[in-house]
Design an enzyme around this catalytic site. Structure first.
Site, mmCIF file in Angstrom:
data_model
loop_
_atom_site.group_PDB
_atom_site.id
_atom_site.type_symbol
_atom_site.label_atom_id
_atom_site.label_comp_id
_atom_site.label_asym_id
_atom_site.label_seq_id
_atom_site.Cartn_x
_atom_site.Cartn_y
_atom_site.Cartn_z
ATOM 1 N N CYS A 26 39.095 68.387 -55.990
ATOM 2 C CA CYS A 26 38.239 67.214 -56.147
ATOM 3 C C CYS A 26 36.887 67.694 -56.668
ATOM 4 O O CYS A 26 36.232 68.521 -56.011
ATOM 5 C CB CYS A 26 38.075 66.536 -54.788
ATOM 6 N N CYS B 211 37.068 64.571 -63.112
ATOM 7 C CA CYS B 211 37.509 64.024 -61.820
ATOM 8 C C CYS B 211 39.013 64.193 -61.819
ATOM 9 O O CYS B 211 39.674 63.885 -62.820
ATOM 10 C CB CYS B 211 37.129 62.547 -61.707
HETATM 11 N N1 DGL Z 1 39.321 63.062 -57.358
HETATM 12 C C1 DGL Z 1 37.961 63.204 -56.986
HETATM 13 C C2 DGL Z 1 37.140 63.948 -58.013
HETATM 14 O O1 DGL Z 1 37.690 64.828 -58.648
HETATM 15 C C3 DGL Z 1 37.295 62.044 -56.284
HETATM 16 C C4 DGL Z 1 37.342 60.713 -56.909
HETATM 17 C C5 DGL Z 1 36.836 59.672 -55.935
HETATM 18 O O2 DGL Z 1 37.351 59.618 -54.818
HETATM 19 O O3 DGL Z 1 35.895 58.961 -56.303
HETATM 20 O O4 DGL Z 1 35.969 63.754 -58.171
#
Ligand code: DGL
Length: 264
Positions: free
Chosen positions: A70, A189
């Site tokens: 993430c 993301c």
């Molecule tokens: N998948 C996550 C990222 O890479 C978080 C996205 C979210 O929950 O807003 O930032």
């Protein structure tokens, strides 16, 4: 080996898929924090607290290493995790190193990130270091991760999803029309690669994602820390999954990941 993978929701599946391709015989524990998704609009202190808790949960499963799959959590919490836990962490950051492979001086990029990543110190420092003359535009997506989450869990139809995705990325599409040198969107993301084909169709841009590099980095860390040697011919038949911390662990076959365009 036992590898923990964390994300707010399903985004980390884009990294898990690459880990599986590179190291199919490991035991993966995928823990998401569905009750608190999205992370992309949360404050630093909250994210640190959640990531500490997710780490403690994964330690109960005796994992050897944790992949923070993430960007938002890496930006806001990885330093605190490394300072507070002995277990090794591999994080993920927007792939701004693409500038080193730029094919022509007339090629421009946009990086798509969450709002929290966009304002995080770690990301802004990285941007200042790797892109001092601001060749890469930053675009903070307000709700793209949430839309992908709903789409993955069949809470919206493909048609509705694509309409909403197009609206969210309309500015990028317009930017591409006015700036033909804009060639690629860096997906900052982990949710976004799950629908990279739809993002490419909506914006007219190629997409870039460092998932494979993260898997390689994870393998290198395992090799150097544990003298790890990959089993040659066995492949696990799935992974352990908890959608939120209060759920029990469940088994998911690898084809569960085929719900998304990355592997479908
Ligand atoms: N998948 C996550 C990222 O890479 C978080 C996205 C979210 O929950 O807003 O930032």
């Amino acid at each position: 080996m036992r590898i923990g993978v964390v994300d707010s929701g399903v985004g980390g599946f884009s990294v898990l898929a690459e880990l599986y391709k590179m190291m199919p015989a490991e035991h993966y524990f995928y823990l998401s924090d569905q009750e608190n998704a999205p992370y992309g609009n949360k404050e630093t202190s909250f994210l640190k607290e959640r990531l500490h808790l997710l780490t403690q949960e994964l330690l109960k499963e005796k994992v050897d290493l944790i992949v923070v799959a993430c960007h938002t959590a890496t930006a806001e919490a990885i330093e605190s995790l490394r300072a507070n836990f002995e277990i090794p962490f591999v994080g993920i950051e927007p792939y701004l190193n693409v500038l080193n492979q730029r094919q022509s001086p007339n090629e421009d990029y946009v990086v798509l990130v969450t709002e929290t990543t966009a304002r995080s110190k770690r990301f802004l420092d990285l941007k200042g270091r790797l892109d001092p003359t601001s060749l890469i535009n930053i675009f903070a997506c307000k709700k793209l991760a949430s839309l992908i989450e709903s789409y993955f869990h069949d809470e919206m139809t493909k048609g509705d999803f694509e309409v909403e995705l197009k609206a969210e990325l309309e500015l990028i599409h317009n930017l591409k029309l006015s700036q033909p040198s804009l060639s690629s969107a860096i997906l900052g993301c982990t949710h976004y690669p799950l629908v990279m084909r739809q993002i490419e169709a909506a914006t007219g841009l190629k997409t870039l994602f460092p998932g494979e590099a993260i898997a390689r980095r994870t393998k290198e860390r395992l090799l150097s820390l544990f003298a790890y040697s990959a089993p040659i011919d066995s492949s696990t038949n799935g992974f352990s999954y908890r959608r939120k911390v209060t759920d029990p662990w469940q088994h998911r076959p690898w084809n569960y990941l085929q719900k998304v365009s990355l592997i479908g």
